[in-house]
Scaffold this motif. Structure first.
Motif, PDB file in Angstrom:
ATOM      1  N   MET A 233      57.352  11.014  44.361  1.00 19.15           N
ATOM      2  CA  MET A 233      56.339  11.993  43.506  1.00 19.15           C
ATOM      3  C   MET A 233      54.909  12.125  44.015  1.00 19.15           C
ATOM      4  SD  MET A 233      55.707  11.394  39.306  1.00 19.15           S
ATOM      5  CE  MET A 233      54.397  10.254  39.610  1.00 19.15           C
ATOM      6  N   GLU A 234      54.828  13.520  43.897  1.00 18.50           N
ATOM      7  CA  GLU A 234      53.396  13.795  43.998  1.00 18.50           C
ATOM      8  C   GLU A 234      52.680  14.169  42.623  1.00 18.50           C
ATOM      9  OE1 GLU A 234      52.173  16.175  47.689  1.00 18.50           O
ATOM     10  OE2 GLU A 234      54.227  16.786  47.338  1.00 18.50           O
ATOM     11  N   LYS A 235      51.477  13.559  42.279  1.00 12.33           N
ATOM     12  CA  LYS A 235      50.988  13.901  41.038  1.00 12.33           C
ATOM     13  C   LYS A 235      49.778  14.489  41.034  1.00 12.33           C
ATOM     14  CE  LYS A 235      49.742  11.187  37.002  1.00 12.33           C
ATOM     15  NZ  LYS A 235      49.802   9.876  36.231  1.00 12.33           N
ATOM     16  N   PHE A 236      49.452  15.433  40.223  1.00 12.70           N
ATOM     17  CA  PHE A 236      48.325  16.170  40.077  1.00 12.70           C
ATOM     18  C   PHE A 236      47.768  16.402  38.545  1.00 12.70           C
ATOM     19  CE2 PHE A 236      51.014  17.840  43.489  1.00 12.70           C
ATOM     20  CZ  PHE A 236      50.278  17.859  44.700  1.00 12.70           C
ATOM     21  N   VAL A 237      46.358  16.046  38.735  1.00  8.67           N
ATOM     22  CA  VAL A 237      45.953  16.148  37.453  1.00  8.67           C
ATOM     23  C   VAL A 237      44.834  17.032  37.284  1.00  8.67           C
ATOM     24  CG1 VAL A 237      44.828  15.026  35.309  1.00  8.67           C
ATOM     25  CG2 VAL A 237      46.718  13.798  36.555  1.00  8.67           C
ATOM     26  N   GLU A 238      44.753  18.197  36.735  1.00  9.34           N
ATOM     27  CA  GLU A 238      43.571  19.341  36.791  1.00  9.34           C
ATOM     28  C   GLU A 238      42.953  19.587  35.374  1.00  9.34           C
ATOM     29  OE1 GLU A 238      44.591  22.666  38.706  1.00  9.34           O
ATOM     30  OE2 GLU A 238      46.061  21.582  40.266  1.00  9.34           O
ATOM     31  N   VAL A 239      41.868  19.334  35.231  1.00 13.01           N
ATOM     32  CA  VAL A 239      41.128  19.751  34.057  1.00 13.01           C
ATOM     33  C   VAL A 239      40.415  21.131  34.133  1.00 13.01           C
ATOM     34  CG1 VAL A 239      39.543  19.126  32.401  1.00 13.01           C
ATOM     35  CG2 VAL A 239      40.790  17.321  33.481  1.00 13.01           C
ATOM     36  N   LEU A 240      40.887  22.145  33.217  1.00 12.33           N
ATOM     37  CA  LEU A 240      40.471  23.367  33.245  1.00 12.33           C
ATOM     38  C   LEU A 240      39.274  23.707  32.300  1.00 12.33           C
ATOM     39  CD1 LEU A 240      41.987  24.856  35.751  1.00 12.33           C
ATOM     40  CD2 LEU A 240      43.379  23.262  34.553  1.00 12.33           C
ATOM     41  N   ALA A 241      38.587  24.902  32.550  1.00 13.59           N
ATOM     42  CA  ALA A 241      37.423  24.952  31.779  1.00 13.59           C
ATOM     43  C   ALA A 241      37.571  25.438  30.242  1.00 13.59           C
ATOM     44  CB  ALA A 241      36.393  26.214  32.202  1.00 13.59           C
ATOM     45  N   ASP A 242      38.817  25.912  30.053  1.00 16.00           N
ATOM     46  CA  ASP A 242      38.925  26.231  28.577  1.00 16.00           C
ATOM     47  C   ASP A 242      40.651  26.725  28.700  1.00 16.00           C
ATOM     48  OD1 ASP A 242      39.037  28.617  29.655  1.00 16.00           O
ATOM     49  OD2 ASP A 242      37.186  29.329  28.668  1.00 16.00           O
ATOM     50  N   LYS A 243      41.017  27.087  27.385  1.00 23.05           N
ATOM     51  CA  LYS A 243      42.648  27.484  27.497  1.00 23.05           C
ATOM     52  C   LYS A 243      42.821  28.474  28.403  1.00 23.05           C
ATOM     53  CE  LYS A 243      46.447  27.980  24.358  1.00 23.05           C
ATOM     54  NZ  LYS A 243      47.072  28.047  23.165  1.00 23.05           N
ATOM     55  N   THR A 244      41.816  29.685  28.492  1.00 25.52           N
ATOM     56  CA  THR A 244      42.082  30.875  29.192  1.00 25.52           C
ATOM     57  C   THR A 244      42.464  30.586  30.529  1.00 25.52           C
ATOM     58  OG1 THR A 244      40.773  32.334  27.719  1.00 25.52           O
ATOM     59  CG2 THR A 244      41.247  33.081  29.877  1.00 25.52           C
ATOM     60  N   ALA A 245      41.520  29.570  31.144  1.00 25.73           N
ATOM     61  CA  ALA A 245      41.579  29.136  32.502  1.00 25.73           C
ATOM     62  C   ALA A 245      42.838  28.286  32.671  1.00 25.73           C
ATOM     63  CB  ALA A 245      40.466  28.184  33.026  1.00 25.73           C
ATOM     64  N   LEU A 246      43.471  27.572  31.945  1.00 25.53           N
ATOM     65  CA  LEU A 246      44.715  26.747  31.851  1.00 25.53           C
ATOM     66  C   LEU A 246      45.801  27.677  31.664  1.00 25.53           C
ATOM     67  CD1 LEU A 246      46.053  24.232  31.157  1.00 25.53           C
ATOM     68  CD2 LEU A 246      46.186  24.653  28.760  1.00 25.53           C
ATOM     69  N   ILE A 247      45.991  28.759  31.274  1.00 25.75           N
ATOM     70  CA  ILE A 247      46.834  29.557  31.149  1.00 25.75           C
ATOM     71  C   ILE A 247      46.900  30.358  32.659  1.00 25.75           C
ATOM     72  CG2 ILE A 247      48.000  31.657  30.125  1.00 25.75           C
ATOM     73  CD1 ILE A 247      48.169  29.114  28.436  1.00 25.75           C
ATOM     74  N   ALA A 248      45.815  30.666  32.993  1.00 25.61           N
ATOM     75  CA  ALA A 248      45.586  31.470  34.293  1.00 25.61           C
ATOM     76  C   ALA A 248      46.228  30.510  35.578  1.00 25.61           C
ATOM     77  CB  ALA A 248      44.153  31.914  34.701  1.00 25.61           C
ATOM     78  N   ARG A 249      45.572  29.115  35.291  1.00 22.42           N
ATOM     79  CA  ARG A 249      46.225  28.319  36.405  1.00 22.42           C
ATOM     80  C   ARG A 249      47.749  28.067  36.493  1.00 22.42           C
ATOM     81  NH1 ARG A 249      47.568  26.243  40.594  1.00 22.42           N
ATOM     82  NH2 ARG A 249      47.249  23.997  41.154  1.00 22.42           N
ATOM     83  N   SER A 250      48.310  28.028  35.174  1.00 24.89           N
ATOM     84  CA  SER A 250      49.658  27.732  35.156  1.00 24.89           C
ATOM     85  C   SER A 250      50.281  28.619  35.501  1.00 24.89           C
ATOM     86  CB  SER A 250      50.041  27.367  33.691  1.00 24.89           C
ATOM     87  OG  SER A 250      49.800  28.334  32.674  1.00 24.89           O
TER      88      SER A 250
END
Length: 240
Positions: free
Chosen positions: A1-18
């Motif tokens: 398993m490869e695991k990645f944890v990313e903290v995005l600036a806000d929900k807008t950035a979260l949605i864009a990254r996803s």
């Protein structure tokens, strides 16, 4: 398993990254296997993601949509995960209806419907030996650490020989993918937003903990595991 944890600036950035990550997975899956299979989650967090995907020009005839869990309500009920995804995304694009594979919820028998959906999945994935390998399973978490309809200290957490089972929330049945099915995915993507998730996240992402109390800890897929967090949820991770 490869695991990645990313903290995005806000929900807008979260949605864009996803969105970008899902678009990447779609391209890879279609180029390698000729189709893309995704299991969706419910709740409020992924709705803007679905709306963003609806605006994309994609090879819809090569994409198949499933759900990781479903409340045991009719498809037109306001609480239905299927209804939310259809309104935000699926009904707004040229996706063949035969490529939408909802969990059945109208037999007035959750066990029968869970078994029926497992049979549907086995028809779709005839090559699967033990469990199918979805290209991507999208998940969230509750404040209590549950994911899909795998709630703390419930019988669904013990099921290892089925693809689909019955979840239970305060006596209300739900249909849910099982832990081993989720863990067979090529990629699992958690979307987590909001400060109310901080305590659960601390326990889920800690090196040691009790998965029966925080069921999202059970999710350790054979492929990639992404935790995408907005800053409100992920600040506890950044502060560690």
């Amino acid at each position: 398993m490869e695991k990645f944890v990313e903290v995005l600036a806000d929900k807008t950035a979260l949605i864009a990254r996803s969105r970008d990550l899902i678009l990447e997975k779609i391209q890879t899956a279609i180029s390698q296997r000729g189709q893309f299979t995704i299991a969706l989650s419910g709740g409020g967090t992924p709705k803007p993601l679905y709306e963003a995907l609806a605006a994309e020009s994609l090879p819809w005839d090569k994409i198949h949509i499933f759900w990781g869990d479903e409340r045991y309500v009719p498809p037109q009920h306001p609480d239905s995960n299927q209804l939310m995804a259809r309104q935000a995304w699926l009904d707004r694009v040229d996706l063949p209806e035969t490529h939408i594979h909802p969990m059945p919820t109208e037999a007035d028998n959750p066990t029968a419907d869970a078994q029926a959906h497992e049979a549907q999945l086995k028809d779709f994935f005839p090559e699967a030996q033990d469990f199918p390998a979805f290209d991507l399973i999208l998940l969230g978490i509750g404040d209590d650490g549950h994911t899909a309809s795998l709630f703390p200290h419930t019988e669904a957490l013990e099921v290892r020989d089925r693809w689909v089972t019955i979840g239970n929330k305060d006596g209300q049945p739900r249909i849910t993918f099982t832990i081993p099915l989720i863990n067979h995915a090529r990629c699992v993507l958690f979307l987590v937003a909001g400060a109310s998730k901080q305590t659960a996240l601390e326990h889920i992402l800690a090196e040691e903990g009790d998965p029966l109390q925080y069921p999202a800890r059970f999710i350790q897929p054979q492929g990639e595991l992404y935790w995408l967090l907005d800053r409100a949820a992920g600040s506890v991770i950044e502060d560690r």
